[in-house]
Write a protein that holds these residues in place. Structure first.
Motif, PDB file in Angstrom:
ATOM      1  N   PRO A 131       0.816  -1.214   0.000  1.00  0.00           N
ATOM      2  CA  PRO A 131       0.000   0.000   0.000  1.00  0.00           C
ATOM      3  C   PRO A 131       0.855   1.271   0.000  1.00  0.00           C
ATOM      4  O   PRO A 131       1.955   1.306   0.559  1.00  0.00           O
ATOM      5  CB  PRO A 131      -0.799  -0.114   1.304  1.00  0.00           C
ATOM      6  N   LEU A 132       0.328   2.306  -0.634  1.00  0.00           N
ATOM      7  CA  LEU A 132       0.948   3.628  -0.633  1.00  0.00           C
ATOM      8  C   LEU A 132      -0.030   4.575   0.042  1.00  0.00           C
ATOM      9  O   LEU A 132      -1.145   4.791  -0.455  1.00  0.00           O
ATOM     10  CB  LEU A 132       1.243   4.097  -2.057  1.00  0.00           C
ATOM     11  N   ALA A 133       0.348   5.139   1.172  1.00  0.00           N
ATOM     12  CA  ALA A 133      -0.542   6.006   1.940  1.00  0.00           C
ATOM     13  C   ALA A 133      -0.468   7.443   1.430  1.00  0.00           C
ATOM     14  O   ALA A 133       0.618   7.989   1.226  1.00  0.00           O
ATOM     15  CB  ALA A 133      -0.170   5.974   3.420  1.00  0.00           C
ATOM     16  N   MET A 134      -1.621   8.037   1.219  1.00  0.00           N
ATOM     17  CA  MET A 134      -1.678   9.444   0.848  1.00  0.00           C
ATOM     18  C   MET A 134      -3.085   9.968   1.122  1.00  0.00           C
ATOM     19  O   MET A 134      -4.044   9.197   1.211  1.00  0.00           O
ATOM     20  CB  MET A 134      -1.295   9.666  -0.619  1.00  0.00           C
ATOM     21  N   ALA A 135      -3.207  11.262   1.283  1.00  0.00           N
ATOM     22  CA  ALA A 135      -4.522  11.859   1.454  1.00  0.00           C
ATOM     23  C   ALA A 135      -5.337  11.638   0.187  1.00  0.00           C
ATOM     24  O   ALA A 135      -4.786  11.500  -0.902  1.00  0.00           O
ATOM     25  CB  ALA A 135      -4.374  13.351   1.759  1.00  0.00           C
ATOM     26  N   ASP A 136      -6.642  11.591   0.331  1.00  0.00           N
ATOM     27  CA  ASP A 136      -7.535  11.279  -0.779  1.00  0.00           C
ATOM     28  C   ASP A 136      -7.316  12.238  -1.955  1.00  0.00           C
ATOM     29  O   ASP A 136      -7.591  13.434  -1.845  1.00  0.00           O
ATOM     30  CB  ASP A 136      -8.981  11.376  -0.301  1.00  0.00           C
ATOM     31  N   VAL A 159       0.637   2.603  -9.673  1.00  0.00           N
ATOM     32  CA  VAL A 159       0.477   2.527  -8.215  1.00  0.00           C
ATOM     33  C   VAL A 159      -0.915   2.910  -7.743  1.00  0.00           C
ATOM     34  O   VAL A 159      -1.255   2.664  -6.570  1.00  0.00           O
ATOM     35  CB  VAL A 159       1.514   3.419  -7.493  1.00  0.00           C
ATOM     36  N   SER A 160      -1.751   3.494  -8.599  1.00  0.00           N
ATOM     37  CA  SER A 160      -3.042   4.025  -8.147  1.00  0.00           C
ATOM     38  C   SER A 160      -3.925   2.960  -7.502  1.00  0.00           C
ATOM     39  O   SER A 160      -4.689   3.252  -6.576  1.00  0.00           O
ATOM     40  CB  SER A 160      -3.777   4.697  -9.306  1.00  0.00           C
ATOM     41  N   GLY A 161      -3.828   1.729  -7.971  1.00  0.00           N
ATOM     42  CA  GLY A 161      -4.646   0.665  -7.408  1.00  0.00           C
ATOM     43  C   GLY A 161      -4.240   0.270  -6.000  1.00  0.00           C
ATOM     44  O   GLY A 161      -5.001  -0.422  -5.313  1.00  0.00           O
ATOM     45  N   ARG A 162      -3.071   0.679  -5.567  1.00  0.00           N
ATOM     46  CA  ARG A 162      -2.594   0.340  -4.223  1.00  0.00           C
ATOM     47  C   ARG A 162      -2.650   1.519  -3.261  1.00  0.00           C
ATOM     48  O   ARG A 162      -2.195   1.409  -2.118  1.00  0.00           O
ATOM     49  CB  ARG A 162      -1.157  -0.182  -4.310  1.00  0.00           C
ATOM     50  N   VAL A 163      -3.168   2.634  -3.715  1.00  0.00           N
ATOM     51  CA  VAL A 163      -3.221   3.821  -2.874  1.00  0.00           C
ATOM     52  C   VAL A 163      -4.251   3.654  -1.755  1.00  0.00           C
ATOM     53  O   VAL A 163      -5.403   3.280  -2.005  1.00  0.00           O
ATOM     54  CB  VAL A 163      -3.565   5.074  -3.708  1.00  0.00           C
ATOM     55  N   VAL A 164      -3.817   3.891  -0.531  1.00  0.00           N
ATOM     56  CA  VAL A 164      -4.723   3.936   0.617  1.00  0.00           C
ATOM     57  C   VAL A 164      -5.098   5.394   0.829  1.00  0.00           C
ATOM     58  O   VAL A 164      -4.257   6.215   1.186  1.00  0.00           O
ATOM     59  CB  VAL A 164      -4.057   3.367   1.887  1.00  0.00           C
ATOM     60  N   ARG A 165      -6.351   5.729   0.591  1.00  0.00           N
ATOM     61  CA  ARG A 165      -6.808   7.118   0.597  1.00  0.00           C
ATOM     62  C   ARG A 165      -7.217   7.525   2.010  1.00  0.00           C
ATOM     63  O   ARG A 165      -8.266   7.113   2.500  1.00  0.00           O
ATOM     64  CB  ARG A 165      -7.972   7.294  -0.375  1.00  0.00           C
ATOM     65  N   ALA A 166      -6.397   8.347   2.635  1.00  0.00           N
ATOM     66  CA  ALA A 166      -6.670   8.802   3.999  1.00  0.00           C
ATOM     67  C   ALA A 166      -7.495  10.080   3.974  1.00  0.00           C
ATOM     68  O   ALA A 166      -7.513  10.816   2.981  1.00  0.00           O
ATOM     69  CB  ALA A 166      -5.355   9.037   4.738  1.00  0.00           C
TER      70      ALA A 166
END
Length: 251
Positions: A131-136, A159-166
């Motif tokens: 996962p790659l953490a970033m704000a939504d 990488v967009s499919g692995r983004v964890v949207r905080a």
């Protein structure tokens, strides 16, 4: 009779005096937490009512304002959400100004490899399948800057499919701090505020829009006089020094 009249006048004046010295409510981007708290402490130490601070994603705060929420100052992490508030007529004319600037970085826990100076597939491989953490990126400024940077480097599609949207940039930082994601995209000031992560890469300035924090006074604020004083303080040399100590770039 004269004493009674004086007391009556004092009681009538008390509400106005109390309102004049009311503490302003400041809605500020989550990444401003430490810097704005420092500034509020200094301002209060000078004899002013201490501002009441509320931190969240700029998108959430702007929506709150547009929906009719009452506050005195708004400090956004990008111009777009301030533009929206201004279009809705919620900004006092002549009070909008640039508060500070920032940089965008990749953070990781100690021991995780750097991602500096990598582009395209090489950057995607380094970020790995985790996962790659970033704000939504759909709304929050830090996420929007992050998506723009990854697109400019040719990495977003990989990488967009692995983004964890905080929900905000600080929530993304916490995901990395706790090991839920090996890398995260945050502001340089967020990385500086955490003892649990390090900067693993810095995005080129040209890879994303300039990170600018505007501040403005809001209409119908209950503490207009104190809010204007605090706004001017933030923009002053003293206020800018406080922001610089927390890693913000002078306006």
């Amino acid at each position: 009779m004269r004493a009674l009249l004086s007391l009556l006048l004092l009681l009538l004046a008390a509400p106005a005096l109390a309102q004049e010295r009311a503490a302003p409510l400041v809605l500020a981007a989550a990444s401003l937490q430490e810097a704005m708290t420092d500034a509020a402490d200094v301002w209060a130490g000078q004899g002013h009512p201490r501002p009441v601070l509320s931190f969240a994603a700029s998108s959430a705060l702007a929506r709150q304002i547009v929906a009719g929420g009452r506050a005195d100052l708004f400090a956004s992490a990008d111009a777009d959400w301030m533009d929206e508030v201004e279009r809705r007529g919620r900004i006092v004319p002549g009070t909008r100004a640039v508060l500070a600037r920032n940089r965008l970085v990749v953070v990781a826990r100690p021991g995780t490899p750097d991602v500096s100076a990598r582009r395209g597939a090489a950057l995607a491989r380094r970020l790995g399948g985790a996962p790659l953490a970033m704000a939504d990126p759909a709304a929050v400024p830090a996420g929007k800057y992050g998506e723009a940077a990854l697109r400019a480097l040719g990495t977003w599609d990989a990488v967009s499919g692995r983004v964890v949207r905080a929900e905000n940039v600080r929530a993304a930082l916490v995901l990395v701090e706790r090991g839920a994601a090996p890398y995260g995209i945050v502001y340089a000031t967020d990385a500086r505020a955490s003892a649990k992560v390090r900067v693993a890469g810095v995005f080129p300035r040209a890879s994303h829009p300039p990170i600018v924090y505007p501040v403005a006074r809001l209409t119908d604020g209950p503490a207009a006089r104190e809010a204007e004083g605090f706004r001017r303080f933030l923009l002053s040399r003293s206020g800018q020094t406080i922001l610089a100590r927390r890693g913000f770039v002078p306006r």
